[in-house]
Write a protein that holds these residues in place. Structure first.
Motif, PDB file in Angstrom:
ATOM      1  N   PHE A  30      -3.841   5.473   3.369  1.00  0.00           N
ATOM      2  CA  PHE A  30      -4.618   5.114   4.548  1.00  0.00           C
ATOM      3  C   PHE A  30      -4.720   3.609   4.685  1.00  0.00           C
ATOM      4  O   PHE A  30      -4.662   3.072   5.791  1.00  0.00           O
ATOM      5  CB  PHE A  30      -6.039   5.674   4.461  1.00  0.00           C
ATOM      6  CG  PHE A  30      -6.083   7.148   4.632  1.00  0.00           C
ATOM      7  CD1 PHE A  30      -6.959   7.903   3.909  1.00  0.00           C
ATOM      8  CD2 PHE A  30      -5.236   7.766   5.516  1.00  0.00           C
ATOM      9  CE1 PHE A  30      -6.995   9.270   4.060  1.00  0.00           C
ATOM     10  CE2 PHE A  30      -5.268   9.124   5.666  1.00  0.00           C
ATOM     11  CZ  PHE A  30      -6.151   9.885   4.934  1.00  0.00           C
ATOM     12  N   TYR A  62       0.828  -1.204   0.000  1.00  0.00           N
ATOM     13  CA  TYR A  62       0.000   0.000   0.000  1.00  0.00           C
ATOM     14  C   TYR A  62       0.859   1.248   0.000  1.00  0.00           C
ATOM     15  O   TYR A  62       0.593   2.215  -0.699  1.00  0.00           O
ATOM     16  CB  TYR A  62      -0.916   0.006   1.228  1.00  0.00           C
ATOM     17  CG  TYR A  62      -2.082  -0.938   1.099  1.00  0.00           C
ATOM     18  CD1 TYR A  62      -1.933  -2.292   1.351  1.00  0.00           C
ATOM     19  CD2 TYR A  62      -3.327  -0.471   0.709  1.00  0.00           C
ATOM     20  CE1 TYR A  62      -3.001  -3.147   1.227  1.00  0.00           C
ATOM     21  CE2 TYR A  62      -4.398  -1.322   0.596  1.00  0.00           C
ATOM     22  CZ  TYR A  62      -4.227  -2.663   0.852  1.00  0.00           C
ATOM     23  OH  TYR A  62      -5.278  -3.506   0.728  1.00  0.00           O
ATOM     24  N   SER A  85      -3.643   9.333  -1.375  1.00  0.00           N
ATOM     25  CA  SER A  85      -3.830   9.359   0.075  1.00  0.00           C
ATOM     26  C   SER A  85      -4.761   8.242   0.529  1.00  0.00           C
ATOM     27  O   SER A  85      -4.568   7.686   1.610  1.00  0.00           O
ATOM     28  CB  SER A  85      -4.356  10.714   0.551  1.00  0.00           C
ATOM     29  OG  SER A  85      -5.269  11.240  -0.343  1.00  0.00           O
ATOM     30  N   SER A  86      -5.737   7.866  -0.286  1.00  0.00           N
ATOM     31  CA  SER A  86      -6.614   6.774   0.153  1.00  0.00           C
ATOM     32  C   SER A  86      -5.856   5.465   0.196  1.00  0.00           C
ATOM     33  O   SER A  86      -6.075   4.643   1.091  1.00  0.00           O
ATOM     34  CB  SER A  86      -7.844   6.654  -0.743  1.00  0.00           C
ATOM     35  OG  SER A  86      -7.499   6.767  -2.083  1.00  0.00           O
ATOM     36  N   ILE A 106      -5.981  12.535  -4.134  1.00  0.00           N
ATOM     37  CA  ILE A 106      -6.987  11.784  -3.375  1.00  0.00           C
ATOM     38  C   ILE A 106      -6.722  10.292  -3.496  1.00  0.00           C
ATOM     39  O   ILE A 106      -6.773   9.550  -2.497  1.00  0.00           O
ATOM     40  CB  ILE A 106      -8.397  12.135  -3.879  1.00  0.00           C
ATOM     41  CG1 ILE A 106      -8.698  13.598  -3.603  1.00  0.00           C
ATOM     42  CG2 ILE A 106      -9.430  11.253  -3.226  1.00  0.00           C
ATOM     43  CD1 ILE A 106     -10.029  14.049  -4.113  1.00  0.00           C
ATOM     44  N   SER A 143      -1.914  15.630  -0.867  1.00  0.00           N
ATOM     45  CA  SER A 143      -1.906  14.314  -0.218  1.00  0.00           C
ATOM     46  C   SER A 143      -1.435  14.438   1.213  1.00  0.00           C
ATOM     47  O   SER A 143      -2.072  13.920   2.131  1.00  0.00           O
ATOM     48  CB  SER A 143      -0.950  13.352  -0.928  1.00  0.00           C
ATOM     49  OG  SER A 143      -1.149  13.356  -2.278  1.00  0.00           O
ATOM     50  N   SER A 161       1.090   3.995  -3.027  1.00  0.00           N
ATOM     51  CA  SER A 161       0.751   5.418  -2.911  1.00  0.00           C
ATOM     52  C   SER A 161       1.909   6.269  -3.405  1.00  0.00           C
ATOM     53  O   SER A 161       1.683   7.282  -4.083  1.00  0.00           O
ATOM     54  CB  SER A 161       0.364   5.785  -1.483  1.00  0.00           C
ATOM     55  OG  SER A 161       1.421   5.532  -0.606  1.00  0.00           O
TER      56      SER A 161
END
Lengths: 320, 357
Positions: free
Chosen positions: B60, A289, B56-57, B53, B104, A293
């Motif tokens: 998370f 993850y 950043s999701s 967006i 972000s 990102s």
């Protein structure tokens, strides 16, 4: 004459000693609307509100009484409306654009007519029947009128028909196959849209139209590939991926040649989404993850940088 | 250069009107235009925001899977660092390129601070207060369009959370009133705001757009009873204020439209007030009409589009909520339509009369 805009006045305000009065005068002279613009605005506002509310009132009136109407009355009302609008669209008094808009209204009414028919007689047909009939019956009008919004309606209906057919009749198709067909069909339309203006220059095709079709094509391609990766249905994936790859390559070449920044943003964004899906599928650990990102940030930044370079090159060529 | 000529043209125009000699900072103007060229496209702005967006999701996701949430202190410390980094980034570099990273960091930082502090703060009220302070600081310190816009939205959101957690729900009307007054001032006194300092002038655009969206969202909250529970009887307060402001804007219009006789002025104002009075329980209608007039007066396209769409929604909500049968509603709609068509014919006739004279 150059067109003075708000940004020019803002920049001047920030970097000079023009006082409040000067800025106010500049804004009033160059940016704020004057009396004739206000007159037009108010008249259009009242007209739109008036027509909008009146039409809604009439529609609500019929909605209230609908259940009590005799079936011939229901069909009669819709058919009369259809005949009226179609006749109006042929009247020479209106200009071409107005007549095309009225014809688009007629095309929507064709669908309403079929919906009313289906509701009265409870034909119980699959929804795809309804959309197929609608699409076929407005095909001739669409072809002759050659009006972008009408073509858009036609394409939306054709796609909906196909999707519903895939869901209701050909249930043995898997999702990837369905999306492959959708992608190929829309890609063919896009190719025709791009190529035809070169041979028939009397009818330019609006940019918003080709952009919407391109957006739909890319969306179907992206969803198809991502679903194929997630569901592990690798049967259709090679075909879809190969055709998507070829088409994206052509798209980028075309966009670079014609300085089309929309395609140059759309295609890379779709590729980013696809690569993200691949990464998630191959490595299923938590640190993926974080890596993904960072990957998204870097790739989007690269795309934006290239778009800006392209734009700078554009502006230099225009001025030079 | 094309745009430099625009500046010279404006200066010539002003000097011909007698505002005296104007000195400009030529180097800064050049720099502003070169960075502006790269910023103009909507496509680039949209891609940056979407990418931010998206990134950043996914981040998370990492946070939750890696179990970072187990230590609240680490969480809010990292959050503060992230917010600080985004503000710093916006100040040291004005390249739109870094917008994605900036936004972000900001979003991630805010969520982390919220998650980290939610255990250690005694009440939601104090947490909302923290957010108000943090986002105000970001708004003051940032030098970036998207960050200022996002900070404005967060300030308003946290104020609404503060109202809701204090159980003083009626204060939402005060909040809406403040937003309406602020927007009116910002849009009508553009020149004054622009000339009151370089820092504020630079943030005019994002703050205006941020306030616009906050205003419309607060209006949405009034009728839906979703987050804030308002007694329906108190809704007329917001409507009354919006009608008053609308009358004020119309009064300013009289000069532009050269309406000078006192009876006509009073008639028009009375018409505005009476037409909007029945909509007292849906403040959205009067408010969006106010926004529409303000946006048109200042040639603010985003405002016009947003207020037009919001007006359609609130008008629909108004008729939907009415406790009459469909038949009565249809007659009411048709009568409203006729009323506006009459207004249209009147204004067209007056315009034609002016042309004939």
């Amino acid at each position: 004459m150059k067109h003075i805009q708000r940004e020019d006045i803002h920049i001047l305000a920030r970097h000079s000693d023009v006082g409040e009065e000067g800025i106010d005068r500049a804004l009033t002279a160059f940016v704020y609307p004057k009396a004739p613009a206000w007159h037009r605005f108010l008249r259009i506002l009242f007209l739109v509100l008036g027509l909008g509310f009146s039409v809604l009132g009439i529609i609500f009136f019929f909605a209230y009484n609908w259940a009590d109407l005799h079936k011939f009355a229901k069909l009669g009302i819709v058919e009369t409306l259809l005949l009226l609008t179609t006749a109006l669209s042929l009247h020479p008094k209106f200009n071409k654009d107005a007549r095309n808009i009225i014809l688009t209204g007629s095309a929507v009414l064709v669908g309403v007519l079929f919906a009313v028919f289906g509701q009265i007689y409870q034909t119980g047909a699959n929804a795809y029947d309804f959309f197929l009939a609608w699409t076929l019956f407005i095909a001739l009008w669409t072809l002759i009128a050659n009006f972008a919004p009408l073509w858009l309606l036609f394409l939306v209906l054709a796609n909906t028909t196909f999707i519903l057919y895939g869901e209701q009749v050909a249930a043995d198709w898997d999702a990837t196959l369905l999306f492959t067909f959708l992608f190929l069909g829309n890609a063919l339309c896009l190719l025709l849209i791009t190529v035809i203006p070169k041979y028939r220059s009397n009818q330019p095709i609006p940019i918003y139209f080709s952009n919407i079709v391109a957006l739909a094509t890319a969306t179907f391609a992206t969803i198809g590939i991502v679903l194929g990766i997630i569901d592990n249905e690798h049967a259709q994936l090679p075909v879809l991926s190969a055709s998507v790859g070829i088409l994206y390559a052509i798209g980028i070449w075309y966009a670079l040649k014609n300085n089309n920044s929309f395609y140059l943003a759309l295609i890379p964004f779709s590729i980013i989404v696809i690569i993200t899906a691949i990464l998630f599928d191959i490595f299923d650990e938590e640190y993926m993850y974080l890596f993904v990102s960072f990957f998204i940030i870097v790739s989007v930044t690269l795309v934006v940088r290239n778009l800006i370079h392209l734009q700078k090159r554009n502006n230099h060529e225009k001025q030079g | 250069m094309k745009n430099k000529d625009n500046i010279n043209e404006i200066i010539n125009f002003l000097q011909s009107e007698g505002t005296g000699v104007i000195t400009t900072d030529e180097a800064a103007i050049e720099k502003a235009y070169t960075s502006l060229h790269g910023e103009q496209t909507l496509v680039i702005k949209v891609i940056s925001i979407l990418g931010g967006i998206f990134a950043s999701s996914v981040f998370f996701g990492f946070m939750f899977i890696a179990g970072l949430y187990e230590s609240p202190t680490a969480l809010w410390l990292t959050g503060f660092v992230a917010i600080g980094a985004s503000v710093l980034l916006s100040r040291i570099s004005d390249r739109i390129l870094l917008d994605t990273i900036c936004i972000s960091c900001f979003i991630v930082g805010l969520v982390m601070v919220g998650a980290g502090l939610s255990d250690s703060t005694p009440s939601a009220q104090i947490l909302s207060l923290y957010f108000v302070v943090i986002s105000c600081a970001c708004l003051l310190l940032s030098q970036n369009y998207v960050l200022s816009f996002a900070s404005t939205l967060v300030v308003n959101g946290s104020l609404i959370c503060l109202i809701q957690s204090s159980k003083l729900h009626e204060l939402l009307h005060v909040h809406i009133a403040c937003l309406a007054l602020l927007l009116c001032y910002l849009i009508l006194q553009e020149a004054k705001v622009l000339s009151s300092g370089k820092a504020i002038a630079a943030k005019y655009g994002p703050i205006r757009t941020g306030l616009l969206f906050s205003f419309v969202s607060s209006l949405l909250l009034v009728n839906t009873n979703f987050f804030v529970q308002l007694a329906p009887e108190t809704r007329w307060i917001s409507t009354a204020l919006c009608i008053v402001l609308l009358c004020y804007v119309v009064t300013r219009l009289f000069n532009t439209l050269s309406i000078s006789s006192l009876p006509s002025k009073l008639l028009i104002l009375a018409l505005v007030a009476l037409t909007l009075a029945p909509t007292a329980l849906t403040p959205g209608i009067a408010a969006t009409l106010l926004l529409l007039m303000l946006s048109f007066a200042a040639h603010y396209k985003t405002g016009m589009v947003v207020s037009a769409m919001a007006f359609i929604y609130f008008a629909g909500l108004f008729y939907y909520d009415l406790n009459f049968t469909l038949l009565t509603k249809s007659i009411m709609l048709f009568c409203s339509g006729l009323f506006f068509i009459v207004l249209y014919l009147l204004t067209t006739k007056k315009a034609n009369n002016h042309e004939n004279i």
